[in-house]
Design a protein around this motif. Structure first.
Motif, mmCIF file in Angstrom:
data_model
loop_
_atom_site.group_PDB
_atom_site.id
_atom_site.type_symbol
_atom_site.label_atom_id
_atom_site.label_comp_id
_atom_site.label_asym_id
_atom_site.label_seq_id
_atom_site.Cartn_x
_atom_site.Cartn_y
_atom_site.Cartn_z
ATOM 1 N N SER A 1 -27.324 -57.216 -48.158
ATOM 2 C CA SER A 1 -26.469 -58.333 -47.756
ATOM 3 C C SER A 1 -25.178 -57.835 -47.125
ATOM 4 O O SER A 1 -24.740 -58.348 -46.084
ATOM 5 N N MET A 2 -24.556 -56.845 -47.751
ATOM 6 C CA MET A 2 -23.322 -56.277 -47.195
ATOM 7 C C MET A 2 -23.584 -55.684 -45.821
ATOM 8 O O MET A 2 -22.784 -55.859 -44.895
ATOM 9 N N LYS A 3 -24.692 -55.013 -45.684
ATOM 10 C CA LYS A 3 -25.056 -54.428 -44.390
ATOM 11 C C LYS A 3 -25.192 -55.527 -43.329
ATOM 12 O O LYS A 3 -24.656 -55.408 -42.223
ATOM 13 N N THR A 4 -25.869 -56.608 -43.670
ATOM 14 C CA THR A 4 -26.061 -57.725 -42.742
ATOM 15 C C THR A 4 -24.737 -58.396 -42.404
ATOM 16 O O THR A 4 -24.445 -58.676 -41.233
ATOM 17 N N ILE A 5 -23.932 -58.669 -43.415
ATOM 18 C CA ILE A 5 -22.630 -59.312 -43.201
ATOM 19 C C ILE A 5 -21.762 -58.468 -42.272
ATOM 20 O O ILE A 5 -21.170 -58.980 -41.313
ATOM 21 N N LEU A 6 -21.691 -57.183 -42.546
ATOM 22 C CA LEU A 6 -20.851 -56.305 -41.734
ATOM 23 C C LEU A 6 -21.382 -56.162 -40.314
ATOM 24 O O LEU A 6 -20.606 -56.093 -39.357
ATOM 25 N N THR A 7 -22.692 -56.152 -40.166
ATOM 26 C CA THR A 7 -23.292 -56.091 -38.833
ATOM 27 C C THR A 7 -22.965 -57.359 -38.049
ATOM 28 O O THR A 7 -22.580 -57.297 -36.873
ATOM 29 N N ARG A 8 -23.085 -58.501 -38.702
ATOM 30 C CA ARG A 8 -22.771 -59.775 -38.030
ATOM 31 C C ARG A 8 -21.295 -59.840 -37.653
ATOM 32 O O ARG A 8 -20.948 -60.330 -36.572
ATOM 33 N N MET A 9 -20.442 -59.357 -38.529
ATOM 34 C CA MET A 9 -19.011 -59.355 -38.227
ATOM 35 C C MET A 9 -18.727 -58.484 -37.003
ATOM 36 O O MET A 9 -17.925 -58.850 -36.146
ATOM 37 N N GLN A 10 -19.402 -57.357 -36.913
ATOM 38 C CA GLN A 10 -19.239 -56.475 -35.758
ATOM 39 C C GLN A 10 -19.738 -57.171 -34.489
ATOM 40 O O GLN A 10 -19.120 -57.062 -33.436
ATOM 41 N N ASP A 11 -20.863 -57.889 -34.606
ATOM 42 C CA ASP A 11 -21.400 -58.625 -33.451
ATOM 43 C C ASP A 11 -20.422 -59.696 -32.980
ATOM 44 O O ASP A 11 -20.211 -59.878 -31.779
ATOM 45 N N ILE A 12 -19.830 -60.414 -33.920
ATOM 46 C CA ILE A 12 -18.863 -61.455 -33.575
ATOM 47 C C ILE A 12 -17.652 -60.824 -32.893
ATOM 48 O O ILE A 12 -17.194 -61.299 -31.847
ATOM 49 N N LYS A 13 -17.169 -59.744 -33.455
ATOM 50 C CA LYS A 13 -16.010 -59.058 -32.888
ATOM 51 C C LYS A 13 -16.302 -58.578 -31.467
ATOM 52 O O LYS A 13 -15.446 -58.638 -30.592
ATOM 53 N N ALA A 14 -17.534 -58.133 -31.240
ATOM 54 C CA ALA A 14 -17.921 -57.616 -29.927
ATOM 55 C C ALA A 14 -18.270 -58.728 -28.941
ATOM 56 O O ALA A 14 -18.522 -58.467 -27.771
ATOM 57 N N GLY A 15 -18.312 -59.987 -29.419
ATOM 58 C CA GLY A 15 -18.637 -61.111 -28.541
ATOM 59 C C GLY A 15 -20.105 -61.152 -28.152
ATOM 60 O O GLY A 15 -20.450 -61.521 -27.034
ATOM 61 N N ALA A 16 -20.962 -60.771 -29.074
ATOM 62 C CA ALA A 16 -22.405 -60.743 -28.806
ATOM 63 C C ALA A 16 -22.922 -62.133 -28.444
ATOM 64 O O ALA A 16 -22.325 -63.157 -28.774
ATOM 65 N N ILE A 17 -24.053 -62.147 -27.770
ATOM 66 C CA ILE A 17 -24.687 -63.382 -27.305
ATOM 67 C C ILE A 17 -25.920 -63.651 -28.161
ATOM 68 O O ILE A 17 -26.701 -62.749 -28.454
#
Length: 189
Positions: free
Chosen positions: A161-177
């Motif tokens: 879960s932590m891995k997923t949360i942190l990955t999603r946060m990185q995606d949001i920060k990077a402006g992923a589509i």
């Protein structure tokens, strides 16, 4: 036959001459006494660290940390080594810093409704992603400790879960589509 196993383990570590074997065996015997374990267990435990390319000096520090984690966290020696390896490699920590990880795990274990084993297990799954995201080891242990104490979900699930949360946060920060071509940081309330 135990003596033969000890000699084979020590030889596998690069101690070839009788003098080197006696010196290493003596050092491991002292370490075993200080950690409340056997010389053979110390010698066997050192092999994994040496296989990772660590020096004998680094191995002694790492072995001390992993043995302490094993004893205090109710883990097998192999599990403690595996969990500690993933964490220190994820955070590019030195052998000298390994004991600080164990200290943090035991401190949280003593103050919360989680164990060092649960913390170490969750770290195994999430440390690399957390380090990449700029989350400190202290923060990650605190997050995992809180999640474990409150939810009592198994450690593997918390780590994933932590891995997923942190990955999603990185995606949001990077402006992923997302799959619809919309920015995942563009949300409506």
């Amino acid at each position: 036959n135990t003596e033969m196993v000890k000699i084979q383990v020590l030889q596998a570590e690069g101690a070839q001459t009788p003098e080197e074997i006696v010196s290493l065996a003596s050092a491991y015997n002292e370490l075993a006494k200080s950690l409340g374990t056997t010389t053979l267990e110390v010698a066997k435990g050192s092999v994994e660290w040496l296989r990772q390319g660590k020096t004998i000096e680094e191995t002694t520090k790492l072995l001390t940390a992993s043995t302490m984690l094993s004893k205090l966290g109710n883990l097998s020696a192999a599990e403690a080594t595996e969990y500690l390896t993933s964490t220190i490699n994820s955070y590019a920590m030195s052998a000298e810093e390994a004991m600080s990880v164990v200290d943090r795990l035991i401190a949280v274990d003593n103050k919360s409704a989680t164990s060092a084993k649960e913390l170490a297990t969750a770290l195994r799954y999430s440390a690399a992603t957390a380090a990449e995201a700029g989350v400190s080891i202290e923060q990650l242990i605190a997050y995992i400790g809180t999640m474990s104490s409150v939810t009592r979900i198994n450690a593997e699930s918390i780590g994933q879960s932590m891995k997923t949360i942190l990955t999603r946060m990185q995606d949001i920060k990077a402006g992923a589509i997302d799959e619809d071509g919309l920015g995942i940081n563009n949300v409506e309330l």
